[in-house]
Scaffold this motif. Structure first.
Motif, PDB file in Angstrom:
ATOM      1  N   ARG B 127       0.689  -1.179  -0.015  1.00 30.27           N
ATOM      2  CA  ARG B 127      -0.114   0.044  -0.052  1.00 30.27           C
ATOM      3  C   ARG B 127       0.970   1.192   0.034  1.00 30.27           C
ATOM      4  NH1 ARG B 127      -4.797  -2.304   3.701  1.00 30.27           N
ATOM      5  NH2 ARG B 127      -6.163  -3.175   1.820  1.00 30.27           N
ATOM      6  N   LEU B 130       2.373   1.731  -3.623  1.00 32.54           N
ATOM      7  CA  LEU B 130       1.347   1.980  -4.430  1.00 32.54           C
ATOM      8  C   LEU B 130       1.150   3.523  -4.580  1.00 32.54           C
ATOM      9  CD1 LEU B 130      -1.241  -0.773  -4.363  1.00 32.54           C
ATOM     10  CD2 LEU B 130       0.315  -0.437  -6.083  1.00 32.54           C
ATOM     11  N   LYS B 131       0.855   4.214  -3.454  1.00 36.33           N
ATOM     12  CA  LYS B 131       0.833   5.639  -3.032  1.00 36.33           C
ATOM     13  C   LYS B 131       1.745   6.434  -3.711  1.00 36.33           C
ATOM     14  CE  LYS B 131      -1.356   7.943   0.441  1.00 36.33           C
ATOM     15  NZ  LYS B 131      -1.510   8.274   2.125  1.00 36.33           N
ATOM     16  N   GLU B 134       1.014   6.383  -7.282  1.00 37.40           N
ATOM     17  CA  GLU B 134      -0.474   6.491  -7.604  1.00 37.40           C
ATOM     18  C   GLU B 134      -1.083   5.356  -8.551  1.00 37.40           C
ATOM     19  OE1 GLU B 134      -1.155  10.624  -9.025  1.00 37.40           O
ATOM     20  OE2 GLU B 134       0.107  11.255  -7.505  1.00 37.40           O
ATOM     21  N   ILE B 135      -0.748   3.992  -8.029  1.00 38.21           N
ATOM     22  CA  ILE B 135      -1.313   3.078  -8.746  1.00 38.21           C
ATOM     23  C   ILE B 135      -2.610   2.636  -7.694  1.00 38.21           C
ATOM     24  CG2 ILE B 135      -1.086   0.657  -9.574  1.00 38.21           C
ATOM     25  CD1 ILE B 135       2.000   1.227  -9.875  1.00 38.21           C
ATOM     26  N   SER B 136      -3.769   2.134  -8.325  1.00 31.67           N
ATOM     27  CA  SER B 136      -4.882   1.797  -7.653  1.00 31.67           C
ATOM     28  C   SER B 136      -4.733   0.423  -7.299  1.00 31.67           C
ATOM     29  CB  SER B 136      -6.103   2.120  -8.578  1.00 31.67           C
ATOM     30  OG  SER B 136      -6.429   0.982  -9.187  1.00 31.67           O
ATOM     31  N   GLU B 137      -5.424   0.238  -6.121  1.00 25.12           N
ATOM     32  CA  GLU B 137      -5.017  -1.044  -5.604  1.00 25.12           C
ATOM     33  C   GLU B 137      -5.863  -2.322  -6.441  1.00 25.12           C
ATOM     34  OE1 GLU B 137      -5.289  -0.937  -1.207  1.00 25.12           O
ATOM     35  OE2 GLU B 137      -5.384  -3.085  -1.108  1.00 25.12           O
ATOM     36  N   ASP B 138      -6.984  -2.018  -7.062  1.00 24.97           N
ATOM     37  CA  ASP B 138      -7.752  -3.072  -7.743  1.00 24.97           C
ATOM     38  C   ASP B 138      -6.646  -3.390  -8.907  1.00 24.97           C
ATOM     39  OD1 ASP B 138      -9.279  -0.741  -6.919  1.00 24.97           O
ATOM     40  OD2 ASP B 138      -9.905  -0.412  -9.369  1.00 24.97           O
ATOM     41  N   LEU B 139      -5.949  -2.589  -9.398  1.00 24.53           N
ATOM     42  CA  LEU B 139      -5.028  -3.018 -10.470  1.00 24.53           C
ATOM     43  C   LEU B 139      -4.061  -4.062 -10.282  1.00 24.53           C
ATOM     44  CD1 LEU B 139      -4.884  -1.474 -13.253  1.00 24.53           C
ATOM     45  CD2 LEU B 139      -2.881  -0.421 -12.489  1.00 24.53           C
ATOM     46  N   GLN B 141      -5.140  -6.658  -8.000  1.00 30.25           N
ATOM     47  CA  GLN B 141      -5.712  -7.477  -8.106  1.00 30.25           C
ATOM     48  C   GLN B 141      -5.977  -8.439  -9.304  1.00 30.25           C
ATOM     49  OE1 GLN B 141      -6.218  -9.080  -5.467  1.00 30.25           O
ATOM     50  NE2 GLN B 141      -6.132  -7.677  -3.959  1.00 30.25           N
ATOM     51  N   GLU B 152       0.387   2.287 -17.263  1.00 31.35           N
ATOM     52  CA  GLU B 152       0.500   1.646 -16.012  1.00 31.35           C
ATOM     53  C   GLU B 152       1.347   0.381 -16.057  1.00 31.35           C
ATOM     54  OE1 GLU B 152      -4.595   2.145 -15.162  1.00 31.35           O
ATOM     55  OE2 GLU B 152      -3.817   0.683 -16.627  1.00 31.35           O
ATOM     56  N   ASN B 156       4.091  -0.073 -13.057  1.00 31.65           N
ATOM     57  CA  ASN B 156       3.889  -1.143 -12.477  1.00 31.65           C
ATOM     58  C   ASN B 156       5.398  -1.596 -12.140  1.00 31.65           C
ATOM     59  OD1 ASN B 156       2.900  -3.441 -11.157  1.00 31.65           O
ATOM     60  ND2 ASN B 156       2.687  -4.625 -13.084  1.00 31.65           N
TER      61      ASN B 156
END
Lengths: 434, 249
Positions: B127, B130-131, B134-139, B141, B152, B156
């Protein structure tokens, strides 16, 4: 007592005829059904490779070394981890025989759930529907009709919705190198729903030969999940006749075939209701000298039917896999939408997979699509994982697992999905020991 | 010394020689940029450093932290702290990002004799990083890089680098195909990782990443050799005069 026959008997059927004994405690109609079935088997004998449905399996060893029906079951426990943590009810069959001490039969009112033997007495109306095998291409189904020891019967009553899965655990002790025969039935009445999870496992050498009839009525929905983890020397034949009887009946079948010397699953679906829906998904792994054969036949007779099939297979070592998928769309079955996909990975020079789609389209207004592929592990993906520090064998396992996950992820119940993914991981971890 | 490349000659199997005698020394704490036109051997150098199969080293050596890097398979290099940010990150259907990353992280930890991270520790670390990017957490999953936009995918890569905390990071054209916002995020991720015990080698065609991540040294790779080296002002100069001028020099 030997059966009296008035036609030529195939030599490979002879040993089975010789051991056939009438069961005195059964009603006349069932004894008659057994005799008719035995005669049919005697006449048909073993299928040869000339029979399209059996072209990918080598039955010569089974033919040379008869595996006669087991005469009694051996006590066994249920292996931990093999079964679901939570199920509404459970029947355990050991060597084809009901194990009451390991089973739980309580289901809501409107349902009937029990062993086939009990059903002969309590629900002969149901048993009569599957006691005789009428097919000519199915000699082993006839054999099971002649010799079945037991099985299970599930009837889900009008409008009953079962949320938790019903579990059937088929175990084999391997005692006496015998064959184990069961006949089973699932009947879903109008508007009912159920999920049935059947798990197969065993020790040593045995030949499992099961038959099942599934009947799904108007707006009823059956989800059936099979997990096959048979012993390395086992032969597993499963012959399923499914009928979507009426409007909007729905079948979701999923099979995870992870082990067994010779595994064959044949599912024939008759779509006899308008707008009925059928999904058959599966994943298999063959390693060592194992062979697995999935045979499906979906016969659309009425309009608006939908079929989708996704079968994924992985063959390693000298494993051999085969998928044969027939889809028939008859004249009256306009607006049928059928798609079939078979994707396969071959890892190893001596591994092989055959895939054979077969579409018979007899009407115009249909959508039918099929695709098949056989390939190797993606080298670019493998390098990417290794470049992140994941050891080669683990990276390969991750990719194989990733490849096989897709059909498993289509299972709606998260507990069943996780259970199967866990069993798959364990199976793939064992591949590396080999 | 972090990395020492000596007289490195390499070619793709059954191909012509592409690297024709590279000499390069990178110290811990330094950020180097290797610039060059298309076809100069930039990506071959990145591949050889990461241990991609299909290349033959015909001459020379690469020493990483005193060890022969060429002697180690790709996965071992990674566990030893070498990280390659891919120019074209690979899509891997069916393999979940989080699962993959945890497998990678734990492989390195096992290698170092450290205990594996439990799910909670892992999630907290994920987390935080990711912050930063600025990558969203659902990416996370989703399956690895599947359905990711170009930007992205590159973010990543940098996110994975931030998680794996390598000793030597090689960024292969990480800036290509990025819009200005993504470029800024990637640069932030790289700057965040600058550390006295870590070296970063940025391989790039353009100067634009270098205006966000200031290099200590800039090298010009051309025709399979480093033809010029200098400080950060060389990058700006190349931007002005182009690679052609170096050729003439």
């Amino acid at each position: 007592m030997n059966a009296v026959v008035d036609f030529s008997v195939k030599p490979e059927a002879r040993p089975y005829l010789d051991v056939f004994a009438e069961t005195a405690d059964e009603p006349d109609w069932l004894r008659e059904a057994r005799r008719i079935s035995l005669n049919r088997f005697a006449e048909l004998g073993f299928p040869t490779r000339r029979s399209e449905n059996w072209r990918y399996l080598d039955l010569r060893s089974l033919e040379r070394h008869p595996m006669l029906p087991s005469v009694m079951g051996q006590p066994m426990g249920v292996p931990s981890g093999l079964v679901l943590a939570d199920s509404a009810a459970r029947i355990v069959l050991i060597d084809g025989r009901f194990a009451p001490e390991l089973s739980r039969l309580d289901l809501p009112d409107g349902c009937w759930f029990g062993s086939t033997r009990t059903a002969i007495e309590k629900r002969p109306d149901l048993v009569r529907a599957f006691a005789i095998d009428a097919g000519t291409e199915h000699p082993f189904a006839s054999l099971s009709a002649a010799f079945f020891a037991n099985g299970f019967v599930l009837e889900v009553g009008y409008g009953v919705s079962l949320d938790s899965p019903i579990e059937i655990v088929h175990l084999a002790s391997g005692a006496g190198d015998a064959s184990l025969h069961t006949r089973n039935m699932i009947e879903l009445c109008h508007g009912s729903r159920a999920t049935v999870v059947e798990t197969y496992a065993g020790d040593g050498k045995y030949w499992r030969n099961d038959f099942a009839l599934w009947r799904i009525e108007h707006e009823a929905a059956l989800t059936r999940v099979a997990l096959v983890e048979e012993a390395r020397e086992a032969t597993h034949f499963e012959d399923i006749d499914a009928v979507l009887l009426s409007e909007r009946a729905k079948l979701d079948a999923f099979s995870l075939l992870l082990g067994g010397g010779t595994v064959r699953q044949e599912i024939s679906v008759t779509v006899a209701g308008v707008d009925a829906e059928c999904r058959i998904d599966g994943a298999f792994v063959v390693a060592g000298l194992e062979e697995t054969n999935i045979v499906t036949a979906i016969d659309h007779g009425l309009p608006g039917g939908r079929t989708s099939e996704l079968i994924k297979g992985v063959a390693v070592d000298q494993g051999h896999g085969a998928f044969q998928g027939k889809i028939i769309v008859r004249e009256r079955a306009q607006k049928t939408d059928a798609r079939q996909t078979s994707r396969n990975l071959i890892l190893g020079r001596r591994a092989s997979i055959d895939t054979k789609p077969e579409l018979e389209i007899l009407t115009d207004d249909v959508k039918c699509a099929h695709g098949a592929s056989v390939g190797e592990l993606d080298e670019a993906a493998l390098f990417y994982l290794r470049a992140r520090g994941i050891p080669t064998h683990e990276a390969r396992r991750l990719l194989i697992e990733g490849f096989l996950r897709e059909p498993i992820e289509g299972i709606a119940d998260p507990a069943i999905r996780e259970h199967l993914l866990g069993r798959l991981s364990l199976r793939l971890a064992r591949l590396e020991d080999a | 010394m972090m990395l020492e490349i000596k007289s490195l000659h390499a070619r793709p199997k059954d191909g012509r020689e592409i690297l024709k005698g590279i000499d390069l020394t990178v110290e811990a704490g330094e950020v180097h940029a290797i610039m060059g036109p298309n076809g100069s051997g930039k990506s071959t150098l990145a591949s050889v450093l990461a241990g991609r199969e299909g290349y033959e080293i015909t001459e020379g050596s690469i020493t990483y932290l005193g060890r022969d890097l060429l002697d180690m398979p790709a996965d071992e290099r990674a566990r030893e702290g070498v990280f390659l940010a891919f120019q074209y990150p690979v899509e891997i259907p069916g393999v979940n990002n989080m699962y993959f990353l945890r497998a990678a992280l734990n492989a390195a930890r096992r290698h170092r004799g450290e205990p594996e991270l439990d799910a909670g520790q892992f999630l907290r670390a994920v987390r935080a990083k990711l912050k930063l990017l600025e990558i969203s957490e659902d990416l996370m999953q989703r399956a690895v890089n599947v359905g990711f936009s170009g930007g992205e995918k590159k973010r990543n890569e940098i996110f994975q680098m931030a998680m794996l905390e390598p000793r030597l990071a090689i960024l292969d054209e990480t800036d290509s195909g990025l819009d200005i916002d993504a470029l800024r995020l990637v640069a932030r991720g790289v700057n965040e990782l600058r550390a006295p015990d870590r070296a970063i080698v940025m391989i790039t065609h353009y100067q634009r990443l270098l205006s966000h991540v200031e290099p200590d040294r800039v090298h010009v790779l051309q025709g399979g050799r480093i033809v010029e080296s200098g400080d950060k002002s060389l990058a700006a100069e190349l931007e002005r005069r182009g690679y052609g001028a170096v050729d003439a020099a």
